[in-house]
Design a protein around this motif. Structure first.
Motif, PDB file in Angstrom:
ATOM      1  N   GLN A 179      58.894  -3.670 -82.786  1.00  0.00           N
ATOM      2  CA  GLN A 179      58.495  -4.735 -84.946  1.00  0.00           C
ATOM      3  C   GLN A 179      58.356  -6.142 -83.848  1.00  0.00           C
ATOM      4  O   GLN A 179      57.349  -6.890 -84.116  1.00  0.00           O
ATOM      5  CB  GLN A 179      59.473  -4.911 -85.160  1.00  0.00           C
ATOM      6  N   ALA A 213      54.698  -8.240 -83.180  1.00  0.00           N
ATOM      7  CA  ALA A 213      54.119  -9.321 -83.305  1.00  0.00           C
ATOM      8  C   ALA A 213      53.964 -10.415 -82.542  1.00  0.00           C
ATOM      9  O   ALA A 213      52.838 -11.326 -82.720  1.00  0.00           O
ATOM     10  CB  ALA A 213      56.015 -10.059 -84.068  1.00  0.00           C
ATOM     11  N   ASN A 266      55.900 -15.619 -89.096  1.00  0.00           N
ATOM     12  CA  ASN A 266      54.239 -16.164 -89.177  1.00  0.00           C
ATOM     13  C   ASN A 266      53.584 -15.032 -88.530  1.00  0.00           C
ATOM     14  O   ASN A 266      53.465 -14.361 -86.949  1.00  0.00           O
ATOM     15  CB  ASN A 266      54.498 -16.889 -88.340  1.00  0.00           C
ATOM     16  N   LEU A 267      53.980 -14.248 -89.933  1.00  0.00           N
ATOM     17  CA  LEU A 267      52.629 -12.475 -89.053  1.00  0.00           C
ATOM     18  C   LEU A 267      51.337 -12.716 -89.751  1.00  0.00           C
ATOM     19  O   LEU A 267      51.718 -13.015 -90.677  1.00  0.00           O
ATOM     20  CB  LEU A 267      53.542 -11.615 -90.231  1.00  0.00           C
ATOM     21  N   TRP A 303      49.851  -7.538 -92.694  1.00  0.00           N
ATOM     22  CA  TRP A 303      50.574  -6.487 -91.713  1.00  0.00           C
ATOM     23  C   TRP A 303      51.239  -7.072 -93.637  1.00  0.00           C
ATOM     24  O   TRP A 303      52.267  -5.776 -93.155  1.00  0.00           O
ATOM     25  CB  TRP A 303      51.079  -7.072 -90.914  1.00  0.00           C
ATOM     26  N   VAL A 325      57.992  -3.710 -91.501  1.00  0.00           N
ATOM     27  CA  VAL A 325      57.713  -5.092 -91.597  1.00  0.00           C
ATOM     28  C   VAL A 325      57.514  -5.360 -93.374  1.00  0.00           C
ATOM     29  O   VAL A 325      57.477  -6.094 -93.391  1.00  0.00           O
ATOM     30  CB  VAL A 325      56.898  -5.319 -90.616  1.00  0.00           C
ATOM     31  N   GLU A 338      58.363  -9.766 -92.963  1.00  0.00           N
ATOM     32  CA  GLU A 338      59.457 -10.013 -91.646  1.00  0.00           C
ATOM     33  C   GLU A 338      59.830  -9.637 -90.657  1.00  0.00           C
ATOM     34  O   GLU A 338      60.241  -8.171 -91.457  1.00  0.00           O
ATOM     35  CB  GLU A 338      60.268 -11.329 -92.423  1.00  0.00           C
ATOM     36  N   VAL A 339      60.348  -9.886 -89.570  1.00  0.00           N
ATOM     37  CA  VAL A 339      60.565  -9.302 -88.971  1.00  0.00           C
ATOM     38  C   VAL A 339      61.952  -9.861 -88.377  1.00  0.00           C
ATOM     39  O   VAL A 339      62.336 -10.842 -87.233  1.00  0.00           O
ATOM     40  CB  VAL A 339      59.461  -9.122 -87.061  1.00  0.00           C
TER      41      VAL A 339
END
Length: 328
Positions: A76, A80, A146-147, A151, A237, A242-243
């Motif tokens: 993950q 990212a 911040n992805l 995703w 995710v 979120e990660v």
């Protein structure tokens, strides 16, 4: 029919137990058999099912992998970073990137196990701690929010609104899980590599003398588990948005309990995808049922521990009985 029941007797018994539990929960709770609860169960356990079929391949080959959940967390974080560097990406690129990272971590386990000739559980406990330590060191335990939009956007393969206004849906992770399950069935049941994995797990020395390449078996087993870890991490995710570096820590025992409960032998050479799926469903429905009945969540941890203990005990007993019959 009798031969089929004999070949799948563990799976059949587990299916009967599951049916009894479902009937009990349907009678004593108001929400268990609702469409919303059923779809929620599938959504929440799709990632565990992806990991379960990956771990199943390792167990069939006579090994064990404790590091896959933490490996998924590493995937993950690395994914990212790659997506940020690329400026986005998409699902096709995401699956490839996460899959390659997962396979690489699986190959690392395979190389260490094959190279040092050390029991797999020792190596994977070591890599579990190394992966987690490095992840927490570099992330400092901070989440990544911040992805890329693709995703974290919600994608549904099924939606339904009931008469009382509540929504039921199945998300993308369920579709990906079905593909992973089907791919694993093809690998272990319909390829030469799959037959070799069973032979290697059942009798490593005999398989080696028959021409099975041990290095290849390790690469296939741990590489497949790493691939499923990477894909599962990617889908987690999409669910969580979120990660979280430590979010998957501890999930490995839950999945391991489910797979061995489904009939996979810790000594290798035995296990089916049907059994792994039933095992995950058993664990998921048990946890869900305890929540609906208002039972303490600590009871679930006791059940997981007892499940592993019973599975190990019965696996050893059946193995000893088989050896006795063979020697006679």
């Amino acid at each position: 029919m009798l031969s089929l029941l004999s070949a799948y007797r563990v799976e059949f018994r587990l299916a009967v137990v599951l049916l009894v539990i479902c009937i009990f929960l349907a009678v004593f709770t108001d929400t268990f058999l609702t469409l919303g609860n059923v779809t929620s169960l599938l959504n929440n356990n799709a990632v565990n099912l992806i990991w379960a079929v990956g771990l199943l391949v390792v167990l069939i080959a006579g090994g064990i992998d404790i590091s896959f959940a933490v490996a998924a967390s590493v995937v993950q974080y690395l994914s990212a970073q790659v997506f940020g560097w690329m400026g986005g990406g998409g699902w096709a690129v995401g699956l490839i990137v996460a899959g390659l990272f997962g396979i690489s971590l699986g190959f690392l386990n395979a190389a260490l196990i094959h190279g040092f000739r050390v029991v797999s559980i020792v190596i994977t406990i070591a890599t579990f701690n190394v992966f987690f330590g490095l992840l927490m060191f570099f992330t400092r335990g901070r989440n990544i929010y911040n992805l890329p939009d693709w995703w974290v956007d919600r994608i549904f393969i099924f939606e339904h609104q009931s008469t009382n206004g509540t929504w039921s849906e199945l998300n993308l992770s369920v579709a990906v899980m079905l593909v992973c399950v089907a791919s694993t069935v093809i690998l272990i049941k319909h390829t030469t590599l799959g037959r070799q994995l069973y032979a290697f797990g059942d009798n490593p020395e005999g398989a080696r003398r028959a021409g099975v390449n041990i290095w290849t078996m390790h690469l296939v087993a741990y590489g497949w588990c790493g691939l499923m870890a990477g894909i599962g991490g990617l889908m987690q995710v999409n669910i969580a948005k979120e990660v979280v570096p430590n979010a998957l820590y501890g999930r490995e025992l839950e999945v391991l309990a489910a797979v061995v409960l489904g009939g996979a032998r810790l000594g290798g050479g035995k296990g089916t995808v049907v059994g792994a799926v039933l095992g995950v469903l058993f664990v998921a429905i048990t946890q869900n049922g305890l929540n609906l009945l208002g039972v303490s969540p600590f009871a679930f941890q006791m059940i997981i521990g007892a499940t592993i203990l019973v599975a190990i005990s019965t696996s050893n007993i059946s193995w000893d009985l088989r050896n006795m019959r063979t020697s006679q």
